[in-house]
Design an enzyme around this catalytic site. Sequence first.
Site, short mmCIF file in Angstrom:
data_model
loop_
_atom_site.label_atom_id
_atom_site.label_comp_id
_atom_site.label_asym_id
_atom_site.label_seq_id
_atom_site.Cartn_x
_atom_site.Cartn_y
_atom_site.Cartn_z
N HIS A 17 -53.29 27.94 65.26
CA HIS A 17 -53.75 28.56 64.01
C HIS A 17 -54.64 27.59 63.25
CE1 HIS A 17 -53.75 30.72 60.28
NE2 HIS A 17 -52.94 31.66 60.77
N GLY A 19 -34.72 39.10 64.33
CA GLY A 19 -36.02 39.01 63.68
C GLY A 19 -36.51 40.43 63.47
N ARG A 40 -58.65 33.50 65.23
CA ARG A 40 -58.05 32.16 65.11
C ARG A 40 -58.51 31.19 66.18
NH1 ARG A 40 -52.02 34.40 63.60
NH2 ARG A 40 -52.65 35.09 61.53
N ALA A 58 -38.35 42.30 65.27
CA ALA A 58 -38.23 43.14 66.47
C ALA A 58 -36.76 43.50 66.70
CB ALA A 58 -38.80 42.41 67.67
N GLY A 59 -35.88 42.51 66.70
CA GLY A 59 -34.47 42.75 67.01
C GLY A 59 -33.79 43.61 65.96
N GLY A 115 -31.05 38.95 68.93
CA GLY A 115 -32.08 38.59 67.95
C GLY A 115 -32.11 39.57 66.80
N HIS A 144 -48.84 27.82 66.66
CA HIS A 144 -48.36 28.84 65.72
C HIS A 144 -47.65 30.02 66.39
CE1 HIS A 144 -48.32 31.43 62.24
NE2 HIS A 144 -49.03 32.33 62.86
N ARG A 194 -53.97 36.45 69.72
CA ARG A 194 -53.49 37.51 68.81
C ARG A 194 -54.29 37.49 67.52
NH1 ARG A 194 -50.27 37.54 64.38
NH2 ARG A 194 -49.33 35.49 64.65
C1 LIG Z 1 -45.58 30.59 59.22
C2 LIG Z 1 -45.81 31.88 59.95
C3 LIG Z 1 -46.49 32.91 59.33
C4 LIG Z 1 -46.73 34.11 60.01
N1 LIG Z 1 -47.39 35.11 59.35
C5 LIG Z 1 -47.60 36.28 60.01
C6 LIG Z 1 -48.24 37.36 59.34
O1 LIG Z 1 -48.63 37.27 58.18
N2 LIG Z 1 -48.43 38.51 60.02
C7 LIG Z 1 -48.02 38.67 61.32
O2 LIG Z 1 -48.21 39.74 61.88
N3 LIG Z 1 -47.37 37.66 61.94
C8 LIG Z 1 -47.16 36.49 61.33
N4 LIG Z 1 -46.50 35.46 61.98
C9 LIG Z 1 -45.92 35.71 63.32
C10 LIG Z 1 -44.62 36.51 63.17
O3 LIG Z 1 -43.91 36.06 62.06
C11 LIG Z 1 -43.72 36.41 64.39
O4 LIG Z 1 -44.47 36.58 65.56
C12 LIG Z 1 -42.67 37.49 64.35
O5 LIG Z 1 -41.97 37.43 63.13
C13 LIG Z 1 -41.71 37.35 65.52
O6 LIG Z 1 -40.68 38.29 65.35
P1 LIG Z 1 -39.55 38.44 66.46
O7 LIG Z 1 -38.58 39.42 65.92
O8 LIG Z 1 -40.18 38.74 67.76
O9 LIG Z 1 -38.90 37.00 66.59
P2 LIG Z 1 -38.16 36.03 65.48
O10 LIG Z 1 -38.44 36.42 64.09
O11 LIG Z 1 -38.50 34.65 65.93
O12 LIG Z 1 -36.66 36.31 65.72
C14 LIG Z 1 -35.97 35.85 66.84
C15 LIG Z 1 -34.52 36.17 66.66
O13 LIG Z 1 -33.84 35.81 67.84
C16 LIG Z 1 -32.68 35.07 67.53
N5 LIG Z 1 -32.44 34.20 68.68
C17 LIG Z 1 -33.27 33.32 69.27
N6 LIG Z 1 -32.71 32.79 70.35
C18 LIG Z 1 -31.49 33.35 70.46
C19 LIG Z 1 -30.43 33.24 71.39
N7 LIG Z 1 -30.51 32.45 72.46
N8 LIG Z 1 -29.30 33.96 71.16
C20 LIG Z 1 -29.19 34.78 70.09
N9 LIG Z 1 -30.18 34.96 69.21
C21 LIG Z 1 -31.32 34.25 69.39
C22 LIG Z 1 -32.96 34.38 66.24
O14 LIG Z 1 -31.74 34.14 65.60
C23 LIG Z 1 -33.80 35.43 65.54
O15 LIG Z 1 -32.93 36.34 64.91
C24 LIG Z 1 -46.27 34.27 61.33
C25 LIG Z 1 -45.61 33.22 61.96
C26 LIG Z 1 -45.38 32.03 61.29
C27 LIG Z 1 -44.71 30.92 62.00
#
Ligand SMILES: Cc1cc2nc3c(=O)[nH]c(=O)nc-3n(C[C@H](O)[C@H](O)[C@H](O)COP(=O)(O)OP(=O)(O)OC[C@H]3O[C@@H](n4cnc5c(N)ncnc54)[C@H](O)[C@@H]3O)c2cc1C
Length: 659
Positions: A268, A44, A339, A46-47, A42, A421, A455
């Site tokens: 949400h 995102g 929320r 975090a990753g 990942g 959401h 959250r």
């Molecule tokens: C519209 C929207 C607005 C938001 N606004 C806010 C905000 O203003 N403030 C806030 O704090 N939070 C907000 N959030 C929540 C926040 O964006 C997410 O919770 C956060 O970005 C998640 O980050 P993550 O790195 O955990 O996962 P993600 O960003 O979902 O990343 C997951 C990663 O894993 C990879 N992946 C998935 N499955 C696989 C697999 N099987 N093999 C290889 N790679 C894989 C994907 O390619 C991606 O790179 C919002 C969410 C949404 C939907």
Amino acid sequence: MAKVLDSKIPAGPVPEKWKEYKAHQRLVNPKNKLKLDVIVVGTGLAGASAAASLGEMGFNVINLCIQDSPRRAHSIAAQGGINAAKCYQNDGDSIYRLFYDTVKGGDYRAREANVYRLAEVSNNIIDQCVAQGVPFAREYGGMLANRSFGGAQVSRTFYAKGQTGQQLLLGAYSSLSCQVNAGKVKLYTRYEMEDVVIVDGRARGIIAKNLVTGKLERFSANAVVIATGGYGNTYFLSTNAMGCNCTAAVQCYRKGAYFANPSYVQIHPTCIPVHGDKQSKLTLMSESLRNDGRIWVPKNIEDAKKLQKGEMQPWEIAEENRDYYLERRYPAFGNLVPRDVASRAAKERCDKGFGVNNTGLAVYLDFSESINRLGLDVIMQRYGNLFEMYEEITDVFPGELANEINGVKYYKPMMIYPAIHYTMGGIWVDYELQTTIPGLFAIGECNFSDHGANRLGASALMQGLADGYFVLPYTIQNYLADQSIWAKVSTDRPEFEEAEKGVNAEIDRLLGIKGKRSVDSLHKELGHIMWEYVGMGRTAEGLKEGLKKMHELEKEFDTNLFVPGTKEGLNVELDKAIHLRDFFTMGQLVAFDALSRNESCGGHFREEYQTEEGEAKRDDENYFYVGCWEYKGKGNEPELIKEPLEYEAIKVQTRNYKN
Ligand SMILES: Cc1cc2nc3c(=O)[nH]c(=O)nc-3n(C[C@H](O)[C@H](O)[C@H](O)COP(=O)(O)OP(=O)(O)OC[C@H]3O[C@@H](n4cnc5c(N)ncnc54)[C@H](O)[C@@H]3O)c2cc1C
């Protein structure tokens, strides 16, 4: 004998625990770091932050994402901001207050020690991101600006217009790119993890699919970190990016990682309402809009009926005939209640017939008062891109002057309704972010850690970046400190062979069904079941019915699915079919958990358990625990294992946002 979960929380008072942990933690000898490989799945927030940090620290990192670039991870969707207890506004904020608000916001179902640590490192995140050049909004004098989000009475949300996630991800991506350039991170784009490989009880690698060639590849490492996001797309319609899936997490669950609190799903309150049955995605209107937007429905049911039939416009309804129901019910927090509370209040009004669009499932978010007070320019500076996005989708510009009644100017409001959401539940992790499988770690939205049953806004980015930049880089070393004495595991081992065979067999099975139904048609039906029976209002009877229907639909999936094409090369339908297989497992898990939790808390609302005023009614005597689930095979009910919660710094009480 009951299974015992060791959450590895250090002894001592809550504010001291993280210091205590760091003081006694083992660090990897710098020479050994060169011998140690870590897979991070990942990119995102975090990753990407974890992969960049681990690379910077000297480990060899293998980093995978399903998109063509880490910059396209779902995290870029985050609009409103990221919390930190900097107290730049001098409004009485503190680490303790952020900690308290988060625990209370989560309806007292989060792990106290984890949340305190999160609040503590929140300030470091802002410093780190500013150093990377993230263009946070600033005051005229140069200080970083803040706004307020739900569940807080202070201003602690840092933001970059309505694109905070994108800007933060660009920051993390630059750090990641430095490590790619330095040869410490090897990036695999368009690769999807399909399985985790366990050798002698430890996670030692993964099987991944090259999404372009269709080939399966084996990766071996000393530890595996999954950062693959949440499972909101189980509901089909959600604000999540279309590519979000829970395949990696569910596969880890099938291999023995416990899944915690799956029923805690966030709905949400401010999304653009569903407008037809051809839709595959819902759009969020950031919670930040609730800083200046006021939520209302008509006071009189006759007005609501006229609005539903299109015989009246909102700007024809004068101030005294509007019901600002959040301000009425929750005077202390008003439009900035958390929320779960805001979503339920919208549903309550719409269920009573006060919905304002043709489906009766919408309420207004109105900026008239703030535009009259501050001027349209100021409002556009704050939310310009969100107003434009709303106009692009609905053809209504929320800043357009529409009417004047008794000298008061009324502007066109937005229409909003709650939508799926975010998922608070996720893979169970201990204080070190390690799952029940040694060597397998989970970070960001895909773990269950810090948000309890609900959250607070702007806390997901905080948690993802806390995990990636500041927590995992410490805690994973405790595990890796021992690993340099083990010989590196070869991918020729039978465990890799077997895992790859299993994935291949599943792909052949899905392609071989050759039925009549497309993946999307089945997914949409699953989404309807989830929303109807496992959505905002749940009952024991409805959940049982939902489980029955999911079971039947899964049979239909197994016998009547049609996946065109072959397994060679790019096959998006095949990838979607794999994701849907796992959404079925996930959907049932959410329902099992919701059925077992005979109380209402946060995002989990069981209609049988509510106060006379319609508020969630918790049962701390019987349900003050993290509900962890162990996989018991397809079609079987998983086993519930409880991690009791212990609160020492915060008094558990009924949430109150009224005064
Ligand atoms: C519209 C929207 C607005 C938001 N606004 C806010 C905000 O203003 N403030 C806030 O704090 N939070 C907000 N959030 C929540 C926040 O964006 C997410 O919770 C956060 O970005 C998640 O980050 P993550 O790195 O955990 O996962 P993600 O960003 O979902 O990343 C997951 C990663 O894993 C990879 N992946 C998935 N499955 C696989 C697999 N099987 N093999 C290889 N790679 C894989 C994907 O390619 C991606 O790179 C919002 C969410 C949404 C939907």
